[in-house]
Design a protein around this motif. Structure first.
Motif, PDB file in Angstrom:
ATOM      1  N   LEU A  55       0.827  -1.207   0.000  1.00 38.56           N
ATOM      2  CA  LEU A  55       0.000   0.000   0.000  1.00 38.56           C
ATOM      3  C   LEU A  55       0.864   1.260   0.000  1.00 38.56           C
ATOM      4  O   LEU A  55       0.561   2.238  -0.693  1.00 38.56           O
ATOM      5  N   LYS A  56       1.931   1.241   0.768  1.00 44.47           N
ATOM      6  CA  LYS A  56       2.809   2.415   0.853  1.00 44.47           C
ATOM      7  C   LYS A  56       3.563   2.647  -0.447  1.00 44.47           C
ATOM      8  O   LYS A  56       3.901   3.792  -0.778  1.00 44.47           O
ATOM      9  N   LEU A  57       3.825   1.599  -1.204  1.00 46.81           N
ATOM     10  CA  LEU A  57       4.437   1.769  -2.517  1.00 46.81           C
ATOM     11  C   LEU A  57       3.467   2.467  -3.474  1.00 46.81           C
ATOM     12  O   LEU A  57       3.861   3.358  -4.230  1.00 46.81           O
ATOM     13  N   VAL A  58       2.206   2.071  -3.425  1.00 47.04           N
ATOM     14  CA  VAL A  58       1.214   2.700  -4.295  1.00 47.04           C
ATOM     15  C   VAL A  58       1.020   4.161  -3.914  1.00 47.04           C
ATOM     16  O   VAL A  58       0.870   5.030  -4.784  1.00 47.04           O
ATOM     17  N   TYR A  59       1.043   4.455  -2.618  1.00 49.26           N
ATOM     18  CA  TYR A  59       0.865   5.829  -2.156  1.00 49.26           C
ATOM     19  C   TYR A  59       2.160   6.640  -2.221  1.00 49.26           C
ATOM     20  O   TYR A  59       2.156   7.852  -1.980  1.00 49.26           O
ATOM     21  N   ALA A  60       3.253   5.953  -2.532  1.00 47.32           N
ATOM     22  CA  ALA A  60       4.581   6.568  -2.652  1.00 47.32           C
ATOM     23  C   ALA A  60       5.144   7.054  -1.330  1.00 47.32           C
ATOM     24  O   ALA A  60       5.998   7.941  -1.301  1.00 47.32           O
ATOM     25  N   ASN A  61       4.686   6.463  -0.223  1.00 47.49           N
ATOM     26  CA  ASN A  61       5.420   6.654   1.032  1.00 47.49           C
ATOM     27  C   ASN A  61       6.759   5.945   0.952  1.00 47.49           C
ATOM     28  O   ASN A  61       7.736   6.374   1.576  1.00 47.49           O
ATOM     29  N   TYR A  62       6.780   4.834   0.220  1.00 45.26           N
ATOM     30  CA  TYR A  62       8.022   4.145  -0.130  1.00 45.26           C
ATOM     31  C   TYR A  62       8.176   4.223  -1.638  1.00 45.26           C
ATOM     32  O   TYR A  62       7.177   4.223  -2.381  1.00 45.26           O
ATOM     33  N   ARG A  63       9.410   4.259  -2.096  1.00 47.51           N
ATOM     34  CA  ARG A  63       9.699   4.174  -3.516  1.00 47.51           C
ATOM     35  C   ARG A  63      10.025   2.726  -3.868  1.00 47.51           C
ATOM     36  O   ARG A  63      10.770   2.055  -3.157  1.00 47.51           O
ATOM     37  N   ILE A  69       4.400   1.369 -11.352  1.00 44.86           N
ATOM     38  CA  ILE A  69       3.080   1.456 -10.732  1.00 44.86           C
ATOM     39  C   ILE A  69       2.328   2.538 -11.491  1.00 44.86           C
ATOM     40  O   ILE A  69       2.621   3.729 -11.342  1.00 44.86           O
ATOM     41  N   THR A  70       1.370   2.133 -12.322  1.00 43.30           N
ATOM     42  CA  THR A  70       0.706   3.055 -13.226  1.00 43.30           C
ATOM     43  C   THR A  70      -0.699   3.374 -12.741  1.00 43.30           C
ATOM     44  O   THR A  70      -1.523   2.474 -12.563  1.00 43.30           O
ATOM     45  N   LEU A  71      -0.961   4.649 -12.553  1.00 40.20           N
ATOM     46  CA  LEU A  71      -2.287   5.137 -12.184  1.00 40.20           C
ATOM     47  C   LEU A  71      -2.911   5.763 -13.422  1.00 40.20           C
ATOM     48  O   LEU A  71      -2.311   6.632 -14.055  1.00 40.20           O
ATOM     49  N   ARG A  72      -4.107   5.303 -13.778  1.00 37.45           N
ATOM     50  CA  ARG A  72      -4.788   5.804 -14.968  1.00 37.45           C
ATOM     51  C   ARG A  72      -5.896   6.765 -14.583  1.00 37.45           C
ATOM     52  O   ARG A  72      -6.684   6.489 -13.684  1.00 37.45           O
ATOM     53  N   HIS A  73      -5.958   7.865 -15.305  1.00 35.42           N
ATOM     54  CA  HIS A  73      -6.974   8.873 -15.073  1.00 35.42           C
ATOM     55  C   HIS A  73      -8.158   8.638 -16.001  1.00 35.42           C
ATOM     56  O   HIS A  73      -8.055   7.942 -17.011  1.00 35.42           O
ATOM     57  N   VAL A  74      -9.283   9.250 -15.675  1.00 36.99           N
ATOM     58  CA  VAL A  74     -10.489   9.088 -16.475  1.00 36.99           C
ATOM     59  C   VAL A  74     -10.274   9.557 -17.907  1.00 36.99           C
ATOM     60  O   VAL A  74     -10.825   8.991 -18.853  1.00 36.99           O
ATOM     61  N   ASP A  75      -9.448  10.581 -18.078  1.00 36.19           N
ATOM     62  CA  ASP A  75      -9.217  11.120 -19.417  1.00 36.19           C
ATOM     63  C   ASP A  75      -8.245  10.276 -20.236  1.00 36.19           C
ATOM     64  O   ASP A  75      -7.913  10.620 -21.379  1.00 36.19           O
ATOM     65  N   GLY A  76      -7.761   9.152 -19.675  1.00 41.44           N
ATOM     66  CA  GLY A  76      -6.856   8.274 -20.398  1.00 41.44           C
ATOM     67  C   GLY A  76      -5.388   8.520 -20.126  1.00 41.44           C
ATOM     68  O   GLY A  76      -4.542   7.703 -20.499  1.00 41.44           O
ATOM     69  N   SER A  77      -5.044   9.627 -19.473  1.00 44.95           N
ATOM     70  CA  SER A  77      -3.645   9.901 -19.145  1.00 44.95           C
ATOM     71  C   SER A  77      -3.194   8.996 -18.004  1.00 44.95           C
ATOM     72  O   SER A  77      -4.011   8.436 -17.275  1.00 44.95           O
ATOM     73  N   THR A  78      -1.895   8.834 -17.880  1.00 43.67           N
ATOM     74  CA  THR A  78      -1.354   7.942 -16.857  1.00 43.67           C
ATOM     75  C   THR A  78      -0.246   8.630 -16.069  1.00 43.67           C
ATOM     76  O   THR A  78       0.361   9.596 -16.530  1.00 43.67           O
ATOM     77  N   LEU A  79      -0.009   8.093 -14.883  1.00 39.54           N
ATOM     78  CA  LEU A  79       1.087   8.556 -14.040  1.00 39.54           C
ATOM     79  C   LEU A  79       1.831   7.332 -13.527  1.00 39.54           C
ATOM     80  O   LEU A  79       1.215   6.444 -12.913  1.00 39.54           O
ATOM     81  N   ASP A  80       3.127   7.272 -13.791  1.00 40.09           N
ATOM     82  CA  ASP A  80       3.954   6.220 -13.199  1.00 40.09           C
ATOM     83  C   ASP A  80       4.381   6.719 -11.825  1.00 40.09           C
ATOM     84  O   ASP A  80       5.232   7.599 -11.705  1.00 40.09           O
ATOM     85  N   ILE A  81       3.763   6.159 -10.797  1.00 37.92           N
ATOM     86  CA  ILE A  81       4.001   6.618  -9.435  1.00 37.92           C
ATOM     87  C   ILE A  81       5.462   6.445  -9.039  1.00 37.92           C
ATOM     88  O   ILE A  81       5.995   7.240  -8.252  1.00 37.92           O
ATOM     89  N   THR A  82       6.134   5.449  -9.583  1.00 37.60           N
ATOM     90  CA  THR A  82       7.531   5.215  -9.220  1.00 37.60           C
ATOM     91  C   THR A  82       8.453   6.318  -9.721  1.00 37.60           C
ATOM     92  O   THR A  82       9.565   6.477  -9.211  1.00 37.60           O
ATOM     93  N   GLN A  83       8.003   7.088 -10.718  1.00 41.62           N
ATOM     94  CA  GLN A  83       8.836   8.149 -11.298  1.00 41.62           C
ATOM     95  C   GLN A  83       8.262   9.541 -11.061  1.00 41.62           C
ATOM     96  O   GLN A  83       8.801  10.526 -11.563  1.00 41.62           O
ATOM     97  N   ALA A  84       7.179   9.636 -10.320  1.00 36.31           N
ATOM     98  CA  ALA A  84       6.479  10.908 -10.158  1.00 36.31           C
ATOM     99  C   ALA A  84       7.312  11.920  -9.377  1.00 36.31           C
ATOM    100  O   ALA A  84       8.051  11.567  -8.456  1.00 36.31           O
ATOM    101  N   THR A  85       7.160  13.178  -9.737  1.00 37.37           N
ATOM    102  CA  THR A  85       7.825  14.263  -9.015  1.00 37.37           C
ATOM    103  C   THR A  85       7.061  14.554  -7.718  1.00 37.37           C
ATOM    104  O   THR A  85       5.890  14.186  -7.569  1.00 37.37           O
ATOM    105  N   PRO A  86       7.705  15.238  -6.772  1.00 40.07           N
ATOM    106  CA  PRO A  86       6.983  15.632  -5.554  1.00 40.07           C
ATOM    107  C   PRO A  86       5.702  16.403  -5.834  1.00 40.07           C
ATOM    108  O   PRO A  86       4.676  16.178  -5.174  1.00 40.07           O
ATOM    109  N   ARG A  87       5.713  17.282  -6.797  1.00 39.15           N
ATOM    110  CA  ARG A  87       4.512  18.049  -7.136  1.00 39.15           C
ATOM    111  C   ARG A  87       3.407  17.125  -7.659  1.00 39.15           C
ATOM    112  O   ARG A  87       2.228  17.290  -7.321  1.00 39.15           O
ATOM    113  N   GLU A  88       3.785  16.165  -8.488  1.00 41.00           N
ATOM    114  CA  GLU A  88       2.800  15.221  -9.021  1.00 41.00           C
ATOM    115  C   GLU A  88       2.210  14.349  -7.902  1.00 41.00           C
ATOM    116  O   GLU A  88       1.019  14.026  -7.922  1.00 41.00           O
TER     117      GLU A  88
END
Length: 238
Positions: A55-63, A69-88
């Motif tokens: 769970l902490k990996l998905v929430y990025a408390n741990y890297r 770890i890919t999170l998909r948005h409703v609009d079809g865009s994605t975020l790789d949580i493992t590479q996300a910036t602090p702002r993201e």
């Protein structure tokens, strides 16, 4: 089945024990799973298997040590949580991913009412009418979680463990998010409040949220699970 909200591919996690001559502790190895909208995936397995770590990996408390770890948005865009910036990650936690842990973390001296309302206010200085609407919604949640109205102006740190957990749940669920992570949300709750949390989980699933959770109470796990997975299969033998 629809496109998954969350996909883990080849996810591994290792911890380096610096006080043990940099020994490496391998907790999870090659986790592959999908999580879809409208399901509650229960993570099974004994303590120490890495359920909370996942769970902490998905929430990025741990890297993650490896994998995506890919999170998909409703609009079809994605975020790789493992590479996300602090702002993201800040935006992800604000708008996309809720996390209910066993510990309440709020600003000291902030009232219980404002602590629960805060996720609805977003960034910046909200207009007075928006603050009032958020407080009204927070009051409804505190009522549902059986927090006496006389306690609402008080800081949650003064409350009992069970009361703090109920505030934690209200604060985490008041803003609907597409993905919800649950780490033993009913651990310190009595029967009536546990039933309320089960109802809230069913409501989240019904509205199309994707949930992943840990429930050591077998009755709660059985009541909320639409699917289960044994985390032991991802436990490294090394």
């Amino acid at each position: 089945m629809n496109t998954p909200v969350l996909t883990l591919q080849g996810v591994s996690k290792r911890f380096t024990l610096h006080h043990q001559h940099a020994a490496e502790l391998r907790v999870l190895d090659q986790v592959d799973l999908d999580l879809h909208a409208g399901e509650c995936l229960v993570l099974d397995g004994p303590s120490g298997m890495g359920k909370s770590t996942l769970l902490k990996l998905v929430y990025a408390n741990y890297r993650a040590s490896s994998g995506t770890i890919t999170l998909r948005h409703v609009d079809g865009s994605t975020l790789d949580i493992t590479q996300a910036t602090p702002r993201e990650l800040v935006a992800m936690r604000r708008d996309r991913v809720g996390y209910v842990s066993q510990f309440l973390r709020v600003i000291p001296r902030v009232s219980a009412l404002d602590a629960v309302a805060e996720p609805l206010l977003g960034e910046g200085a909200p207009a007075p009418e928006r603050v009032e609407a958020a407080r009204l919604e927070a009051a409804a949640w505190l009522t549902r979680m059986r927090i006496p109205e006389r306690l609402w102006p008080l800081p949650p740190a003064t409350f009992s463990g069970g009361e703090q957990q109920r505030i934690n749940i209200a604060r985490s669920l008041i803003k609907p998010r597409p993905l919800l992570l649950l780490d033993e949300p009913t651990a310190s709750l009595d029967k009536a409040n546990t039933r309320t949390v089960i109802d809230l989980i069913h409501e989240a699933v019904a509205r199309g949220a994707a949930l992943m959770g840990i429930f050591h109470d077998p009755e709660v796990g059985a009541a909320v699970a639409t699917r289960r997975i044994d985390i032991a299969q991802f436990r490294s033998a090394a």
